[in-house]
Design a protein around this motif. Structure first.
Motif, PDB file in Angstrom:
ATOM      1  N   HIS A 165      -0.982  -1.916   2.494  1.00 21.55           N
ATOM      2  CA  HIS A 165      -0.101  -0.770   2.194  1.00 21.55           C
ATOM      3  C   HIS A 165      -0.495  -0.036   0.916  1.00 21.55           C
ATOM      4  O   HIS A 165      -0.026   1.066   0.682  1.00 21.55           O
ATOM      5  CB  HIS A 165       1.361  -1.229   2.100  1.00 21.55           C
ATOM      6  CG  HIS A 165       1.853  -1.778   3.400  1.00 21.55           C
ATOM      7  ND1 HIS A 165       2.691  -1.078   4.235  1.00 21.55           N
ATOM      8  CD2 HIS A 165       1.575  -2.946   4.033  1.00 21.55           C
ATOM      9  CE1 HIS A 165       2.924  -1.794   5.324  1.00 21.55           C
ATOM     10  NE2 HIS A 165       2.253  -2.937   5.220  1.00 21.55           N
TER      11      HIS A 165
ATOM     12  N   ASP B  64       7.280  -2.901   6.059  1.00 21.18           N
ATOM     13  CA  ASP B  64       7.270  -4.180   6.783  1.00 21.18           C
ATOM     14  C   ASP B  64       8.653  -4.810   6.683  1.00 21.18           C
ATOM     15  O   ASP B  64       9.312  -4.706   5.649  1.00 21.18           O
ATOM     16  CB  ASP B  64       6.222  -5.124   6.191  1.00 21.18           C
ATOM     17  CG  ASP B  64       4.807  -4.717   6.585  1.00 21.18           C
ATOM     18  OD1 ASP B  64       4.658  -3.716   7.312  1.00 21.18           O
ATOM     19  OD2 ASP B  64       3.868  -5.407   6.169  1.00 21.18           O
TER      20      ASP B  64
ATOM     21  N   HIS C 270       2.161   0.464  12.572  1.00 27.68           N
ATOM     22  CA  HIS C 270       1.756  -0.763  11.885  1.00 27.68           C
ATOM     23  C   HIS C 270       1.711  -1.899  12.920  1.00 27.68           C
ATOM     24  O   HIS C 270       2.303  -2.966  12.732  1.00 27.68           O
ATOM     25  CB  HIS C 270       2.777  -1.084  10.784  1.00 27.68           C
ATOM     26  CG  HIS C 270       2.309  -2.115   9.811  1.00 27.68           C
ATOM     27  ND1 HIS C 270       1.154  -2.016   9.102  1.00 27.68           N
ATOM     28  CD2 HIS C 270       2.856  -3.297   9.419  1.00 27.68           C
ATOM     29  CE1 HIS C 270       1.014  -3.063   8.315  1.00 27.68           C
ATOM     30  NE2 HIS C 270       2.029  -3.856   8.498  1.00 27.68           N
TER      31      HIS C 270
HETATM   32 ZN   LIG Z   1       1.841  -4.708   6.359  1.00 28.23          ZN
END
Ligand SMILES: [Zn+2]
Length: 268
Positions: free
Chosen positions: A80, A185, A233
């Protein structure tokens, strides 16, 4: 408002699913959520090619990196933030290339980082010879609640449980009477639900830490609040299975379901 998925992959990037980074453009301003590698190259290639009289690449977006008003980092995992130092460096070096590319004097970039890495990040900038930049960079801690407001957008943050020993956040951006949720996340698939208590025009939800089935099943509880879902993601096991995941999403949910691919553009 235009949303660009600059990177759609997770921990192990491949071409087509590079590390996560999402740009939201509102008029002439832009707002970056996470800075997975190689977000600077993705955004800046066409500007550079055009500057040197070469043909831009039609597979890449054209982004003025100096339109970025603020950068929001959800947490400090490498997938990230890997592209963040290079983005800051490209902004620094490109300042020399003629007046057309310079920041206006009033411009500055606000960089929001989890509070527990602020000091470490400043040391990293020193180590990378990026302590002195040719533009104003203000480094601020992410705090829960309303975090950033300008004449175009409002951004708020909520802490999530993805990191047990560090801080990790999800963000909501509101502009032009639209709401965009960016999950970062998550600790588990049910955390996505809390982000969807209010109607969202676009929900960008990660899918690296639970299966698409589990995510879609949990989102059924809030599907009336979702206009459009981007599953981003994604776990490396889902690379190449984008259409299959989209079909599955449509079986579970009554909203538009798109699997994130690099350089996907969405108009809201
Ligand atoms: Zn991640």
């Amino acid at each position: 408002m235009r949303v660009l998925i600059l990177g759609s992959g997770s921990g192990i990037p491949v071409m087509g699913h590079l590390n996560e980074s999402v740009l939201v453009e509102v008029d002439e301003n832009s707002y970056l959520f996470d800075a997975g590698e190689p977000c600077a190259a993705t955004m800046h290639t066409n500007t550079l090619l055009t500057f040197y009289g070469l043909e831009p690449q039609d597979t890449l977006p054209t982004v003025d990196i100096y339109s970025i008003k603020s950068i929001f980092i959800s947490h400090f995992d490498a997938d990230h933030v890997g592209g963040l130092p290079m983005l800051l460096q490209v902004m620094h070096l490109w300042q020399k290339r003629g007046d057309a590319f310079r920041f206006k004097p009033e411009n500055e970039v606000k960089l929001y980082l989890p509070a527990d890495v602020l000091t470490i990040f400043r040391s990293l900038l020193h180590a990378l010879n990026l302590a002195k930049l040719r533009y104003s960079l203000e480094i601020l801690p992410v705090k829960e609640g309303e975090l950033y407001v300008d004449e175009k957008v409002r951004v708020s943050a909520v802490r999530n449980t993805h990191l047990k020993d560090g801080r990790s956040y999800s963000f909501t951006l509101q502009a032009e009477e639209k709401r965009v949720v960016y999950s970062g996340d998550l600790g588990n698939e049910f955390e996505a639900l809390h982000l969807l208590d209010e109607y969202v025009d676009l929900a960008i939800i990660e899918c690296a830490h639970f299966s698409p089935e589990r995510l879609f099943r949990s989102l059924q509880q809030k599907e009336k609040n979702i206009r459009r879902l981007v599953v981003n993601h994604i776990h490396p096991s889902l690379y190449g299975r984008e259409e299959e995941v989209e079909r599955l999403g449509r079986e579970y949910l009554n909203c538009e379901v798109i699997v994130g691919r690099d350089n996907l553009e969405l108009d809201l």
